[in-house]
Design a protein around this motif. Sequence first.
Motif, mmCIF file in Angstrom:
data_model
loop_
_atom_site.group_PDB
_atom_site.id
_atom_site.type_symbol
_atom_site.label_atom_id
_atom_site.label_comp_id
_atom_site.label_asym_id
_atom_site.label_seq_id
_atom_site.Cartn_x
_atom_site.Cartn_y
_atom_site.Cartn_z
ATOM 1 N N LYS B 58 0.823 -1.220 0.000
ATOM 2 C CA LYS B 58 0.000 0.000 0.000
ATOM 3 C C LYS B 58 0.853 1.266 0.000
ATOM 4 O O LYS B 58 0.663 2.157 -0.834
ATOM 5 C CB LYS B 58 -0.935 0.014 1.226
ATOM 6 N N SER B 59 1.790 1.317 0.956
ATOM 7 C CA SER B 59 2.633 2.517 1.028
ATOM 8 C C SER B 59 3.449 2.682 -0.249
ATOM 9 O O SER B 59 3.653 3.801 -0.732
ATOM 10 C CB SER B 59 3.583 2.433 2.221
ATOM 11 N N SER B 60 3.901 1.558 -0.789
ATOM 12 C CA SER B 60 4.663 1.624 -2.037
ATOM 13 C C SER B 60 3.824 2.279 -3.131
ATOM 14 O O SER B 60 4.328 3.072 -3.926
ATOM 15 C CB SER B 60 5.083 0.230 -2.480
ATOM 16 N N GLN B 101 3.363 7.519 6.728
ATOM 17 C CA GLN B 101 2.971 6.528 7.729
ATOM 18 C C GLN B 101 3.680 6.793 9.057
ATOM 19 O O GLN B 101 3.070 6.705 10.120
ATOM 20 C CB GLN B 101 3.326 5.131 7.206
HETATM 21 N N1 LIG Z 1 12.466 1.061 -0.159
HETATM 22 C C1 LIG Z 1 12.258 -0.266 -0.122
HETATM 23 N N2 LIG Z 1 13.282 -1.114 -0.333
HETATM 24 C C2 LIG Z 1 13.088 -2.445 -0.308
HETATM 25 N N3 LIG Z 1 11.910 -3.038 -0.081
HETATM 26 C C3 LIG Z 1 10.858 -2.245 0.131
HETATM 27 C C4 LIG Z 1 10.971 -0.808 0.129
HETATM 28 N N4 LIG Z 1 9.753 -0.279 0.375
HETATM 29 C C5 LIG Z 1 8.923 -1.330 0.519
HETATM 30 N N5 LIG Z 1 9.569 -2.498 0.377
HETATM 31 C C6 LIG Z 1 8.970 -3.833 0.455
HETATM 32 O O1 LIG Z 1 7.806 -3.833 -0.312
HETATM 33 C C7 LIG Z 1 6.788 -4.577 0.321
HETATM 34 C C8 LIG Z 1 5.564 -3.707 0.508
HETATM 35 O O2 LIG Z 1 5.844 -2.729 1.471
HETATM 36 P P1 LIG Z 1 4.853 -1.529 1.792
HETATM 37 O O3 LIG Z 1 5.530 -0.663 2.767
HETATM 38 O O4 LIG Z 1 4.415 -0.916 0.533
HETATM 39 O O5 LIG Z 1 3.655 -2.319 2.474
HETATM 40 P P2 LIG Z 1 2.370 -1.739 3.215
HETATM 41 O O6 LIG Z 1 1.208 -2.359 2.564
HETATM 42 O O7 LIG Z 1 2.405 -0.268 3.283
HETATM 43 O O8 LIG Z 1 2.564 -2.370 4.658
HETATM 44 P P3 LIG Z 1 2.173 -1.751 6.113
HETATM 45 O O9 LIG Z 1 0.724 -2.002 6.306
HETATM 46 O O10 LIG Z 1 2.999 -2.561 7.051
HETATM 47 O O11 LIG Z 1 2.521 -0.312 6.104
HETATM 48 C C9 LIG Z 1 7.374 -5.078 1.632
HETATM 49 O O12 LIG Z 1 7.807 -6.399 1.427
HETATM 50 C C10 LIG Z 1 8.526 -4.165 1.866
HETATM 51 O O13 LIG Z 1 9.538 -4.814 2.587
#
Ligand SMILES: Nc1ncnc2c1ncn2[C@@H]1O[C@H](COP(=O)(O)OP(=O)(O)OP(=O)(O)O)[C@@H](O)[C@H]1O
Lengths: 317, 270
Positions: B58-60, B101
């Motif tokens: 999601k954050s990505s 976040q």
């Molecule tokens: N800058 C980065 N470098 C390497 N891996 C990353 C990076 N950013 C995110 N990831 C990986 O991408 C995947 C998705 O991460 P993301 O932060 O987007 O998830 P999320 O849905 O926001 O999770 P949460 O609910 O914990 O915030 C994870 O496996 C994370 O480790």
Amino acid sequence: MLKDIFITPFADMFSAPDFLLQVLWEGLVSGILYALIALGFVLIFRSSRIFNFAQGIMVVFAALTLVGLHAMGIPAWISVVLTLGVMFVLAVSIERIVLRPLVGQPDIILFMATIGITLFLIGGGEIIFGGENKVMISEELGIPTGDTVLEPWGGLLILQHLDITVVVVATALVAALLAFLNYTQMGRAIRALGDDHQAALSVGISLQTVWVLVWFIAGIIALVTGIAWGARAGVSFALEVIAYKALPVLMLGGLESITGAIIGGLMIGILEKLFEIYWGQPLLGGNTETWFAFVLALVVLLFRPQGLFGEKIIERV
Amino acid sequence: MTETEGYVTADGRQIGGVLMELKDITLKFGGVTAISDISFDIHEGEIRAIIGPNGAGKSSMLNIISGFYTPTIGELWYKGKKRPQMKPFEVARMGVARTFQNIALFEGMTVLDNVMTGRLTHMKAGIGAQALWWGKARDEEVANREKVEEVIDFLEIQNIRKTPVGRLPYGLKKRVELARALAAEPSILLLDEPMAGMNVEEKEDMSRFILDVNDEFGTTICLIEHDMGVVMDLSDRVVVMDYGKKIGDGPPDEVRNNQDVIDAYLGVPH
Ligand SMILES: Nc1ncnc2c1ncn2[C@@H]1O[C@H](COP(=O)(O)OP(=O)(O)OP(=O)(O)O)[C@@H](O)[C@H]1O
Ligand SMILES: [Mg+2]
């Protein structure tokens, strides 16, 4: 012996308050220049994590450029404006050629890069302006000579007009910088970038613009200190040493604190003068100003590793 | 194109056409695929939620929209035009504001100064003019200040205007971060878990502010949230992600009853 250290100096201060004032005044004059230089360091460090080794040589380079331009027959004040232009071009070039390609590299690489800039400026300065000592164009710039004699408590206090000018101009520059940083959007951008990189990007701050700006500010500071110090001691590569005085100031004030730089600079300027006159000359044969500031900074760091104004360092285990 | 037309929400609000469209987005970090082949759009004036378990990507996705990450594959369309590769500060200047976040504020600066930085995207006067506090720069500062005071009143943080942000409690920091984003008068507001770590009362306040922002200024909002209840209350449409894939997309009621979504949230093995 103990009496010489703990009693005589204070007795001397008390018995000749006019002389004490004289010492404090002279300390203030150097102190405000140290503060200015340290401010240049802090602004660059906060916005790019770079410890700018080149600050000292920038002072020399700015002073040499000013004197050099005037020697070509250009009127003094136009030379000042042109020198500011040169410092701006220097800031843009450093951002383009050195900083931008090195974004994201370890801090030590960036530090090395500023050593590179230093060597380049030394070389460039010598080729263009020659290595021999020059005289600052104080008179042409309208910097007053002569002095004012006051008689506090029936004593004697001599204020060089040059020193008064330095204090007034440097104080005005510090005040202007503080106003710029606190009350303009670009100033907020500079502070913001120093606080949080990501957040700064998210509000539309361009790293490049801020970097050019802080290096240009460092250039302006270099020119002002170069004129001030050059007017007292002549223009040569030895002027560089004034920037090394900024090191203990930064150790005291912290690398990231704007207030720390200002207060630290004033403190060191005043304390090193006091020490030299009341302890250094009678007890240690004088010339303590070359090392006193460093020792003072080290002693302070022993007790407060974060510097006088830094946030408390939290050890992560 | 039918896509560009709006729709009417369950509670009868008219939503505009497509403002931003993400097409076939894939994002890889070395061997890790954080997002795989996801498409969705954001309509003008809607509250769009992205939900999903931890690590879903999601954050990505938000980082891609705000220019912090560059998709490995895929295109981003904004106002009907393909968006070229941009740096985060350029995206911000196009009218995309965001919160983080893990809260990213300028801790050493006051609340007022923090919110003022939100106006940097509206800066027109040159640096020289600013340095000399000249005509246009001064007028701009005054106008910015007015806008900022409006936002501060709106979010009810008048009493902490002069407090350095570092001294504020967590919940208020989140609110200041929202204020900074709002000060930019963004066309899209991205909120990454605006209510994470808050107590019930703070969550209610924040929900109310988000709804009010959308309602009063018509701001398009894309938010990430874990709390299902909150998402159902706030959003007009929801994208559900799991392990980098999109497993649901639609109005909250519809998504809630989707079997894949239920499985993902209950942790059914893949
Ligand atoms: N800058 C980065 N470098 C390497 N891996 C990353 C990076 N950013 C995110 N990831 C990986 O991408 C995947 C998705 O991460 P993301 O932060 O987007 O998830 P999320 O849905 O926001 O999770 P949460 O609910 O914990 O915030 C994870 O496996 C994370 O480790
Ligand atoms: Mg996340």
